[in-house]
Design an enzyme around this catalytic site. Structure first.
Site, PDB file in Angstrom:
ATOM      1  N   LYS A 101     -12.845 -26.868 -11.269  1.00 18.86           N
ATOM      2  CA  LYS A 101     -12.288 -26.061 -12.360  1.00 18.86           C
ATOM      3  C   LYS A 101     -11.936 -26.955 -13.540  1.00 18.86           C
ATOM      4  O   LYS A 101     -12.310 -26.659 -14.686  1.00 18.86           O
ATOM      5  CB  LYS A 101     -11.046 -25.319 -11.843  1.00 18.86           C
ATOM      6  N   ARG A 142      -2.760 -24.122 -12.148  1.00 18.75           N
ATOM      7  CA  ARG A 142      -3.900 -23.628 -11.361  1.00 18.75           C
ATOM      8  C   ARG A 142      -4.470 -24.691 -10.447  1.00 18.75           C
ATOM      9  O   ARG A 142      -4.715 -25.821 -10.847  1.00 18.75           O
ATOM     10  CB  ARG A 142      -5.030 -23.173 -12.299  1.00 18.75           C
ATOM     11  N   GLY A 156     -10.072 -18.291  -3.965  1.00 18.89           N
ATOM     12  CA  GLY A 156      -8.877 -17.581  -3.531  1.00 18.89           C
ATOM     13  C   GLY A 156      -8.106 -18.245  -2.400  1.00 18.89           C
ATOM     14  O   GLY A 156      -7.154 -17.682  -1.872  1.00 18.89           O
ATOM     15  N   MET A 171      -6.478 -21.226  -2.475  1.00 16.76           N
ATOM     16  CA  MET A 171      -5.266 -21.943  -2.879  1.00 16.76           C
ATOM     17  C   MET A 171      -4.546 -21.165  -3.967  1.00 16.76           C
ATOM     18  O   MET A 171      -4.889 -20.042  -4.265  1.00 16.76           O
ATOM     19  CB  MET A 171      -5.643 -23.353  -3.310  1.00 16.76           C
ATOM     20  N   ARG A 190     -18.391 -22.099 -13.449  1.00 15.94           N
ATOM     21  CA  ARG A 190     -18.942 -22.999 -12.438  1.00 15.94           C
ATOM     22  C   ARG A 190     -20.350 -22.517 -12.108  1.00 15.94           C
ATOM     23  O   ARG A 190     -20.704 -21.364 -12.381  1.00 15.94           O
ATOM     24  CB  ARG A 190     -18.087 -23.012 -11.173  1.00 15.94           C
ATOM     25  N   HIS A 203     -27.873 -23.184  27.230  1.00 18.85           N
ATOM     26  CA  HIS A 203     -29.300 -23.002  27.479  1.00 18.85           C
ATOM     27  C   HIS A 203     -29.847 -21.858  26.629  1.00 18.85           C
ATOM     28  O   HIS A 203     -30.849 -21.997  25.937  1.00 18.85           O
ATOM     29  CB  HIS A 203     -29.530 -22.734  28.968  1.00 18.85           C
ATOM     30  N   SER A 231     -41.216 -42.231  19.991  1.00 17.39           N
ATOM     31  CA  SER A 231     -40.683 -40.956  19.537  1.00 17.39           C
ATOM     32  C   SER A 231     -39.235 -40.908  19.974  1.00 17.39           C
ATOM     33  O   SER A 231     -38.938 -41.048  21.163  1.00 17.39           O
ATOM     34  CB  SER A 231     -41.483 -39.802  20.136  1.00 17.39           C
ATOM     35  N   CYS A 262     -38.369 -36.336  18.156  1.00 16.01           N
ATOM     36  CA  CYS A 262     -38.709 -35.050  18.749  1.00 16.01           C
ATOM     37  C   CYS A 262     -37.505 -34.365  19.370  1.00 16.01           C
ATOM     38  O   CYS A 262     -37.634 -33.393  20.093  1.00 16.01           O
ATOM     39  CB  CYS A 262     -39.827 -35.209  19.779  1.00 16.01           C
ATOM     40  N   TYR A 281     -42.908 -39.215  11.078  1.00 18.25           N
ATOM     41  CA  TYR A 281     -42.883 -37.758  11.176  1.00 18.25           C
ATOM     42  C   TYR A 281     -41.649 -37.274  11.922  1.00 18.25           C
ATOM     43  O   TYR A 281     -41.004 -38.034  12.645  1.00 18.25           O
ATOM     44  CB  TYR A 281     -44.151 -37.226  11.847  1.00 18.25           C
TER      45      TYR A 281
HETATM   46  P1  ADP Z   1      -8.736 -18.868  -8.640  1.00 20.51           P
HETATM   47  O1  ADP Z   1      -9.178 -20.254  -8.419  1.00 20.51           O
HETATM   48  O2  ADP Z   1      -8.185 -18.207  -7.428  1.00 20.51           O
HETATM   49  O3  ADP Z   1      -9.767 -18.058  -9.380  1.00 20.51           O
HETATM   50  P2  ADP Z   1      -7.438 -19.306 -11.157  1.00 20.51           P
HETATM   51  O4  ADP Z   1      -6.729 -20.578 -11.338  1.00 20.51           O
HETATM   52  O5  ADP Z   1      -8.779 -19.213 -11.754  1.00 20.51           O
HETATM   53  O6  ADP Z   1      -7.461 -18.943  -9.621  1.00 20.51           O
HETATM   54  O7  ADP Z   1      -6.504 -18.207 -11.805  1.00 20.51           O
HETATM   55  C1  ADP Z   1      -6.315 -16.897 -11.330  1.00 20.51           C
HETATM   56  C2  ADP Z   1      -6.521 -15.897 -12.460  1.00 20.51           C
HETATM   57  O8  ADP Z   1      -5.648 -16.173 -13.560  1.00 20.51           O
HETATM   58  C3  ADP Z   1      -7.915 -15.952 -13.027  1.00 20.51           C
HETATM   59  O9  ADP Z   1      -8.334 -14.631 -13.297  1.00 20.51           O
HETATM   60  C4  ADP Z   1      -7.762 -16.708 -14.302  1.00 20.51           C
HETATM   61  O10 ADP Z   1      -8.728 -16.349 -15.233  1.00 20.51           O
HETATM   62  C5  ADP Z   1      -6.367 -16.314 -14.763  1.00 20.51           C
HETATM   63  N1  ADP Z   1      -5.765 -17.369 -15.563  1.00 20.51           N
HETATM   64  C6  ADP Z   1      -5.565 -18.644 -15.185  1.00 20.51           C
HETATM   65  N2  ADP Z   1      -5.033 -19.373 -16.188  1.00 20.51           N
HETATM   66  C7  ADP Z   1      -4.860 -18.529 -17.228  1.00 20.51           C
HETATM   67  C8  ADP Z   1      -4.352 -18.690 -18.552  1.00 20.51           C
HETATM   68  N3  ADP Z   1      -3.930 -19.868 -18.999  1.00 20.51           N
HETATM   69  N4  ADP Z   1      -4.339 -17.615 -19.340  1.00 20.51           N
HETATM   70  C9  ADP Z   1      -4.783 -16.416 -18.883  1.00 20.51           C
HETATM   71  N5  ADP Z   1      -5.257 -16.192 -17.661  1.00 20.51           N
HETATM   72  C10 ADP Z   1      -5.319 -17.250 -16.822  1.00 20.51           C
HETATM   73 MG    MG Z   2     -10.623 -18.487 -10.995  1.00 18.69          MG
END
Ligand code: ADP
Ligand code: MG
Ligand code: MG
Length: 877
Positions: free
Chosen positions: A22, A91, A100, A102, A333, A449, A761, A829, A849
């Site tokens: 990220k 974040r 989702g 963490m 990403r 098996h 082999s 093999c 091979y």
């Molecule tokens: P995840 O990795 O679970 O997607 P994110 O860190 O991307 O978590 O954040 C969760 C949500 O909050 C995402 O929809 C993201 O776009 C939103 N978000 C994160 N940072 C900001 C910010 N600075 N302003 C507005 N929305 C944010």
């Molecule tokens: Mg996100």
């Protein structure tokens, strides 16, 4: 001095190790000039330090304060300032995406004062300010203070009643904030922390800690993500999608992650923040409709998506927010995709001139190809799931339940589809397994098996479905919930997921297999596979051969692109009716009787070899002389004992019982087998060599290679080689004579062994077993899952070749073998021959091979091609 914090202007997309995916991509977008809110990233190194030491590293707090101050200067406001607050999000973001898994906290910096300042910023929009504040307490309470999220949810739900969250007014939301603060007090005994910097500090540590949340651990284990990477933390200035209807938040893909088709794929939610769009709190609208709501933001978004695709030269997924008509990018990403989409996208990008065909080869994996080769259940239909076992061999199979091999063969002979259900299988079930569409067992692991054999045959298998009570005698099994399935009832098993369903689930065929079987490519996916496979074949240095024991397998191996047989086992030639002859051989009391038994076997074996040589049409065939201990071919000890004790047995049974007892071994894998049989039982190997040579004479162009198993010392090989060479010379047949390298001693003395071998082999199943000292059949079921949990290895060494140990032995043997005999041919093999990572190892080790089961040949071809690009890893996670 260590640097723990990077501004978005300092990073770039290649710094994922340090900044997480990220953070690295936010930096990349910033540097591309895209509208990203200001922010900075705390490195994963800081996280690793924190997790190891229980405290953040020295200097981190100072660095964070400096970056925050710089951000405040730039924005012209300070974090949480009462009359005009800067707010931030904190974040998580690790090297590999863990969607989702963490934590993230939004709206950091709000408290009872700054909430008014926020309202003022938004032109007196109190509702928006209180909505943001209640979100902060809710998220902070849950993730930082560890309060049960349900408590907040309930309070919100009971306030809303039947209304939408957007229907709540400012006063109601203000009341909700009070309720939430009360929950915090009740649950923690403390007030919600009002100090903005304290909020931020606590949130950063909570994100660090979320690396070790149970669900994150589980996800990593499943995805094979190393446990010690840690997560980076991103501090990002907040932008708001919840200010009103001119605002909102959305997610999008630059093309369809399901099919790879280009187009606009995404969802948008008006007047909402962050997770709302995926949390399903209100109905989202398709992204296309944004055009109607806010044309200029929509157009800008499409332009940015194009920029991103061209820049990353791949499918991207993105998160964005619109704040009062202004578009902000919050994440991008390279997006996950299905196996089919991966192939289609790779070749589309070639056509667009964004990547080369060589790059396309590296963009897809053997695992993805394997997925495309298995038939699947139609995802659109309703299914009744009755159990879940291990996904031992992928695919979808439907059929009538049978409980014995004989019944499987009988019904299949009448044209019925059957599923063979056993507690576990053994070599005698082979005919039933071949006859069945799929195999289901209630015991045993992924390398039992049933699993190994099914994978070899490319047959669907679910194993170890322990909820099932299988009663072979009563010809039925039961599943939880008093479900009884009798012989003849229909079930469906999904070897890709391990699920077992009652009744018939519709199956769709794999077009990719039809293509490998020779059908002309006639859709986009198959055309994509075709182009990539052709290129992989052009660039690969490794040959690909098949492990095949029958003419049918041999023929399939050729259709699938095999370039010979690397392992033709001869033991199945001693099964079935021929057991009789093995029994005669074992019971033979003198030279004459023994020779008679061998003489009877020879023409049968010869006929087998003729069939295989014919099927291979001049390609090399490596025949392994008999390997397993002879008692494997004799009747079961208990059965015989009972038969003899109850007086049912005849004279032969009594003699056999004696033989079975005499031949019994504590440790059959380390006992009388392989070359040892050839040395101890006169004439046995000679008979096989004669059968091979006679068959070769009969089939023009046949290229036999004779392989001696389980050699540990050159003296063993010398002895049997001399005899074999004599027979070949007598019959005027040319054949290479070589050996398997499957004991550590053979590997360590490879220089000597090579004096007597024209090829090696690597039998890496046995080599792994003996190098680790693992009795495979015992350890896998007994404690491998525990070992994986404890991180003793990331993946079973029987699945992926252990480079450090077993791989080292292979490397030694390659170097010393080649030094002694420069034209030594080298192959592998073991089951590893079809495993992507192991194929890459074989390429690097300089083998000639790999040999694998016919169904894995395309996978091995592709991975061998990918391995030829040195920088390419065996996975593209
Ligand atoms: P995840 O990795 O679970 O997607 P994110 O860190 O991307 O978590 O954040 C969760 C949500 O909050 C995402 O929809 C993201 O776009 C939103 N978000 C994160 N940072 C900001 C910010 N600075 N302003 C507005 N929305 C944010
Ligand atoms: Mg996100
Ligand atoms: Mg072996």
């Amino acid at each position: 001095m260590a640097k723990y914090v990077y501004d978005f202007t300092e990073g770039n997309k290649d710094l994922k190790d340090l900044l997480g995916g990220k953070g690295a991509n936010l930096a990349e977008m910033t540097n591309l000039g895209l509208p990203v809110p200001p922010g900075f990233t705390i490195t994963s190194e800081a996280c690793r330090h924190y997790l190891a030491e229980g405290a953040v590293p020295d200097g981190l707090e100072r660095e964070v304060a400096e970056h925050l101050t710089a951000m405040e200067k730039r924005m012209g406001k300070t974090l949480g300032q009462a009359d005009d607050p800067l707010l931030v999000s904190v974040r998580s973001g690790a090297k590999f995406s863990m969607p989702g898994m963490m934590e993230t906290v939004l709206n950091i910096g709000l408290n009872d004062e700054s909430v008014h300042g926020l309202a003022k910023q938004a032109g007196g929009n109190d509702r928006f300010a209180w909505d943001s504040y209640r979100r902060l307490i809710q998220m902070f309470g849950k993730t930082v203070l560890d309060i049960d999220g349900e408590l907040f949810e309930h309070a919100l739900e009971s306030l809303k009643g039947d209304r939408q969250d957007t229907d709540l007014g400012a006063a109601e939301l203000q009341g909700l904030v009070e309720t939430f603060k009360g929950i915090v007090r009740d649950e923690t005994g403390k007030d919600f922390p009002a100090d903005p910097r304290e909020q931020m500090r606590l949130a950063v540590m909570a994100v660090f800690d979320s690396w070790n949340a149970p669900r994150a651990i589980l996800y990593r284990r499943q995805e094979r993500i190393p446990a010690d990477l840690g997560t980076a933390v991103n501090i990002v200035a907040m932008v708001f999608g919840n200010v009103g209807n001119d605002s909102g938040t959305g997610v999008a893909f630059t093309r369809d992650p399901g099919s790879g088709q280009q187009g606009i794929y995404g969802d948008y939610l008006q007047n909402a923040q962050g997770e709302d769009v995926v949390a399903g709190i209100r109905n989202t609208i398709p992204l296309q409709e944004l055009e109607r709501l806010d044309k200029s933001s929509y157009d800008e978004l499409l332009r940015i998506m194009e920029t991103l695709e061209n820049h990353y030269r791949d499918l991207c997924d993105i998160e964005f927010t619109i704040e009062r008509g202004k578009l902000w990018m919050l994440q991008t990403r390279v997006g996950k995709r299905t196996a089919a989409a991966a192939f289609c996208i790779a070749t589309q990008l070639v056509d667009q001139g964004l990547i080369t065909l060589d790059e396309a080869v590296t963009r897809v994996t053997g695992d993805q190809l394997a997925q495309l080769m298995f038939p699947r259940f139609d995802s659109g239909t309703e299914k009744k799931k009755i159990a879940k076992g291990m996904n031992a061999s992928p695919g979808a199979a439907v059929g009538k339940v049978v409980f014995s091999s004989a019944r499987a063969v009988e019904l299949a002979g009448q044209g019925e589809d059957v599923i063979l259900v056993r507690r576990e299988t053994n070599p005698d079930d082979l005919s039933g397994m071949i006859a069945a569409r799929g195999i289901l067992t209630s015991r045993g692991g992924k390398t039992s098996h049933a699993a190994v054999v099914a994978r070899g045959m490319g047959k669907t298998c679910v194993c170890g479905a322990e909820e099932l009570e299988v009663s072979i005698g009563e010809r039925r099994f039961t599943a939880p919930g008093d479900i009884v399935v009798n012989e003849g009832d229909l079930i469906s098993i999904d070897g890709t997921t391990g699920e077992v369903f009652l009744g018939e689930v519709p199956v769709v065929d794999s077009a990719v297999v039809e293509y490998f079987e020779g059908r002309e490519p006639d859709d986009d996916l198959v055309r994509a596979v075709d182009r990539i496979m052709r290129r992989a074949d052009e660039v690969r240095r490794l040959g690909v051969r098949a492990n095949a024991d029958t003419p049918d397998d041999a023929a399939r191996a050729r259709r699938f692109g095999g370039e010979g047989i690397g392992l033709c086992r001869t033991e199945h030639m001693f099964l079935g009716e021929r057991r009789q002859l093995v029994e005669d051989l074992v019971l033979a009391s003198g030279e004459e009787e023994r020779q008679a038994a061998l003489d009877a076997l020879e023409p049968l074996q010869k006929a087998d070899f003729v069939g295989i040589f014919q099927a291979m049409e001049g390609q090399p065939v490596t025949v392994r002389l008999i390997d397993p201990p002879l008692h494997e071919f004799l009747p079961d000890l208990t059965d015989l004992s009972v038969k003899v004790a109850t007086g049912d047995g005849n004279d032969k049974d009594r003699k056999l019982l004696g033989a079975v007892k005499r031949l019994h071994e504590q440790n059959p894998m380390l006992g009388l087998r392989g070359v040892r049989l050839g040395l101890v039982i006169p004439g046995l190997f000679a008979m096989q060599v004669r059968a091979i040579a006679q068959a070769a004479k009969e089939v023009p162009g046949a290229k036999p290679e004779i392989m001696i198993p389980l050699v540990s010392a050159v003296q063993e090989l010398e002895a049997v080689r001399e005899e074999a060479a004599g027979i070949l010379a007598d019959l005027g047949v040319e054949a290479l004579i070589g050996t398997m390298i499957e004991t550590p001693r053979a590997a360590l003395t490879a220089g000597q062994v090579a004096e007597a071998a024209q090829f090696f082999s690597f039998g890496t199943n046995d080599l792994t077993q003996m190098t680790w000292g693992f009795s495979r059949d015992d350890v896998e079921a007994a404690f491998f899952s525990r070992y994986l949990e404890l991180g003793m290895f990331g993946v079973s060494p029987f699945e992926t070749l252990d480079r450090d140990g077993v791989g080292r032995l292979v490397t030694i043997a390659v170097e010393e073998g080649r030094a002694a005999r420069p034209d030594l041919k080298l192959g592998i093999c073991g089951e590893h021959g079809g495993d992507p990572d192991s194929v890459h190892f074989c390429h690097q080790a300089g083998l000639d091979y790999v040999s694998c089961s016919p169904f894995r040949i395309p996978v091995a071809r592709l991975e061998a091609g990918r391995a030829a690009f040195a920088e390419c890893d065996s996975d593209t996670r």
